[in-house]
Scaffold this active site. Structure first.
Site, PDB file in Angstrom:
ATOM      1  N   TYR A  50       1.035  -1.211   0.011  1.00 25.91           N
ATOM      2  CA  TYR A  50       0.082  -0.001  -0.097  1.00 25.91           C
ATOM      3  C   TYR A  50       0.884   1.088   0.042  1.00 25.91           C
ATOM      4  O   TYR A  50       1.992   1.288   0.360  1.00 25.91           O
ATOM      5  CB  TYR A  50      -1.054   0.126   1.248  1.00 25.91           C
ATOM      6  CG  TYR A  50      -0.389   0.300   2.524  1.00 25.91           C
ATOM      7  CD1 TYR A  50       0.370  -0.598   3.188  1.00 25.91           C
ATOM      8  CD2 TYR A  50      -0.449   1.638   3.290  1.00 25.91           C
ATOM      9  CE1 TYR A  50       1.176  -0.464   4.188  1.00 25.91           C
ATOM     10  CE2 TYR A  50      -0.046   1.882   4.428  1.00 25.91           C
ATOM     11  CZ  TYR A  50       0.901   0.849   4.911  1.00 25.91           C
ATOM     12  OH  TYR A  50       1.531   1.303   6.378  1.00 25.91           O
ATOM     13  N   LYS A  79       6.556  -1.911   1.887  1.00 25.43           N
ATOM     14  CA  LYS A  79       5.386  -1.486   2.639  1.00 25.43           C
ATOM     15  C   LYS A  79       4.277  -2.252   2.424  1.00 25.43           C
ATOM     16  O   LYS A  79       3.443  -2.108   1.497  1.00 25.43           O
ATOM     17  CB  LYS A  79       5.105   0.064   1.845  1.00 25.43           C
ATOM     18  CG  LYS A  79       4.088   0.826   2.741  1.00 25.43           C
ATOM     19  CD  LYS A  79       4.178   2.413   2.417  1.00 25.43           C
ATOM     20  CE  LYS A  79       3.404   3.192   2.812  1.00 25.43           C
ATOM     21  NZ  LYS A  79       3.122   3.269   4.293  1.00 25.43           N
ATOM     22  N   GLU A  86      12.220   3.158  13.915  1.00 27.49           N
ATOM     23  CA  GLU A  86      11.254   4.029  13.525  1.00 27.49           C
ATOM     24  C   GLU A  86      10.087   4.137  14.355  1.00 27.49           C
ATOM     25  O   GLU A  86       9.966   3.377  15.398  1.00 27.49           O
ATOM     26  CB  GLU A  86      10.948   3.843  12.002  1.00 27.49           C
ATOM     27  CG  GLU A  86      10.369   2.277  11.866  1.00 27.49           C
ATOM     28  CD  GLU A  86      10.165   2.110  10.327  1.00 27.49           C
ATOM     29  OE1 GLU A  86      10.087   3.099   9.603  1.00 27.49           O
ATOM     30  OE2 GLU A  86      10.134   0.695  10.116  1.00 27.49           O
ATOM     31  N   LEU A 107      11.229   1.361   6.919  1.00 31.02           N
ATOM     32  CA  LEU A 107      10.745   1.866   5.838  1.00 31.02           C
ATOM     33  C   LEU A 107      11.266   3.005   5.431  1.00 31.02           C
ATOM     34  O   LEU A 107      11.415   3.937   6.389  1.00 31.02           O
ATOM     35  CB  LEU A 107       9.059   2.017   5.888  1.00 31.02           C
ATOM     36  CG  LEU A 107       8.374   2.355   4.659  1.00 31.02           C
ATOM     37  CD1 LEU A 107       8.265   1.093   3.509  1.00 31.02           C
ATOM     38  CD2 LEU A 107       7.023   3.106   4.861  1.00 31.02           C
TER      39      LEU A 107
HETATM   40  N1  PMP Z   1       7.777   4.172   8.778  1.00 31.01           N
HETATM   41  C1  PMP Z   1       6.517   3.350   8.667  1.00 31.01           C
HETATM   42  C2  PMP Z   1       6.653   2.050   9.365  1.00 31.01           C
HETATM   43  C3  PMP Z   1       5.451   3.968   8.247  1.00 31.01           C
HETATM   44  O1  PMP Z   1       4.303   3.132   8.396  1.00 31.01           O
HETATM   45  C4  PMP Z   1       5.651   5.112   7.561  1.00 31.01           C
HETATM   46  C5  PMP Z   1       4.354   5.550   7.134  1.00 31.01           C
HETATM   47  N2  PMP Z   1       3.771   4.989   5.949  1.00 31.01           N
HETATM   48  C6  PMP Z   1       6.703   5.757   7.549  1.00 31.01           C
HETATM   49  C7  PMP Z   1       7.705   5.219   8.038  1.00 31.01           C
HETATM   50  C8  PMP Z   1       6.927   6.962   6.971  1.00 31.01           C
HETATM   51  O2  PMP Z   1       7.097   6.962   5.564  1.00 31.01           O
HETATM   52  P1  PMP Z   1       6.275   8.032   4.478  1.00 31.01           P
HETATM   53  O3  PMP Z   1       6.992   9.104   4.564  1.00 31.01           O
HETATM   54  O4  PMP Z   1       6.385   7.569   3.052  1.00 31.01           O
HETATM   55  O5  PMP Z   1       4.834   8.354   4.848  1.00 31.01           O
END
Ligand code: PMP
Length: 290
Positions: free
Chosen positions: A33, A147, A180, A205
């Site tokens: 996603y 993701k 994170e 991620l």
């Molecule tokens: N880490 C994780 C585990 C996440 O779920 C997200 C949000 N999708 C992020 C980091 C931040 O990613 P992004 O800046 O692409 O939203």
């Protein structure tokens, strides 16, 4: 007005939208996603999100259900049909429905779902005061760079945060470093004024917002170190913040009940948040909505 969802070629009221009970997204979390923020009608970092979706699909050997150029049109249609200016746009692709079997179906027919929901993103108080975070052990699998919708660990972490009156949970690796947030990347500013965030690897991620902020920070001439940092370093930091498609740059002022820095949002977080909206090409919706 009912929200409009897109499912495999059809735009439907959300109550009427559904997928097969043997969809592999439902059975195995065999789905990827993206969440794209719509800010003042702009799709923030659309390119980056689609590029990462392509990467997630290829890591799982899943085909695009439609060409990326067609997906862009569907994204715009979903935003338009929901009549939103500030919103969270959700895109999910699963390997599709097939009789339940761990092995991939020979001839998959992927499921594509898009939904969109009006969003305030943050409250003015969250921006003004910063948010509280807690820490939880990182109990996830080791391909966090993909993701996928396998988000149970993050759901447990977010629930624990909510029950503790916090907005996010930072996940802590067995070696004591911060990986994170449950739905965000984490950053600290050291006493010397250096921005620190964990480098991209299969353990996190690689946030699209994170990647944009790294480019913006470099252009602003800020000192940045991409390296793992410990919880102790976070407690000693001058500032901390999280980044994600929905939080943008959001100051963290309490961690496990202890103040970070002077307990107030810091100047670097403020500058980077502004730089991010300049990059998106729309004003900060939280500031604009005051
Ligand atoms: N880490 C994780 C585990 C996440 O779920 C997200 C949000 N999708 C992020 C980091 C931040 O990613 P992004 O800046 O692409 O939203």
């Amino acid at each position: 007005m009912s929200r409009i969802a897109y499912v495999n070629g059809r735009y439907l009221p959300i109550q009427a939208a559904g997928v097969h009970i043997e969809d592999r997204g439902f059975q195995f979390a065999d789905a990827v996603y993206e969440v794209v923020s719509v800010v003042g009608g702009c799709l923030a970092d659309e390119e980056g999100h689609l590029a990462r979706m392509g990467r997630s699909l290829s890591e799982l050997r899943m085909p695009w259900p439609v060409a990326p150029a067609v997906l862009r049109q569907i994204m715009r249609q979903v935003v338009a049909r929901n009549r939103v200016r500030n919103a969270s746009l959700y895109i999910q692709i699963s390997r599709g429905a097939a009789p339940r079997d761990f092995r991939f179906p020979r001839d998959p027919s992927p499921t594509l779902v898009l939904t969109c929901r009006a969003a305030r993103f943050q409250t003015p108080e969250q921006l003004q005061d910063g948010i509280a975070c807690i820490t939880v052990p990182d109990i996830r699998w080791l391909r966090r760079d993909i993701k996928t919708v396998g988000l149970l660990a993050q759901s447990l972490g977010k629930q624990a945060a909510a029950e503790a009156g916090a907005a996010e949970a930072w996940q802590i690796a067995p070696d004591g470093t911060v990986t994170e947030g449950c739905s965000s990347n984490v950053w600290i500013v050291t006493a010397a004024g250096v921005l620190v965030t964990r480098p991209a690897s299969p353990l996190i991620l690689n946030g699209i917002t994170r990647q944009s902020l790294l480019r913006l920070a470099a252009a602003m001439g800020l000192g940045v170190e991409e390296r793992p940092f410990t919880l102790e370093e976070a407690f000693a930091a001058r500032e901390a913040f999280i980044s994600s498609a929905g939080s943008f740059v959001l100051p963290v002022t309490r961690l496990d009940g202890r103040p970070i820095g002077d307990g107030r949002p810091g100047p670097l977080a403020r500058r980077l948040r502004q730089a991010y909206f300049d990059h998106v090409g729309a004003p900060d919706p939280v500031e604009a909505g005051r």
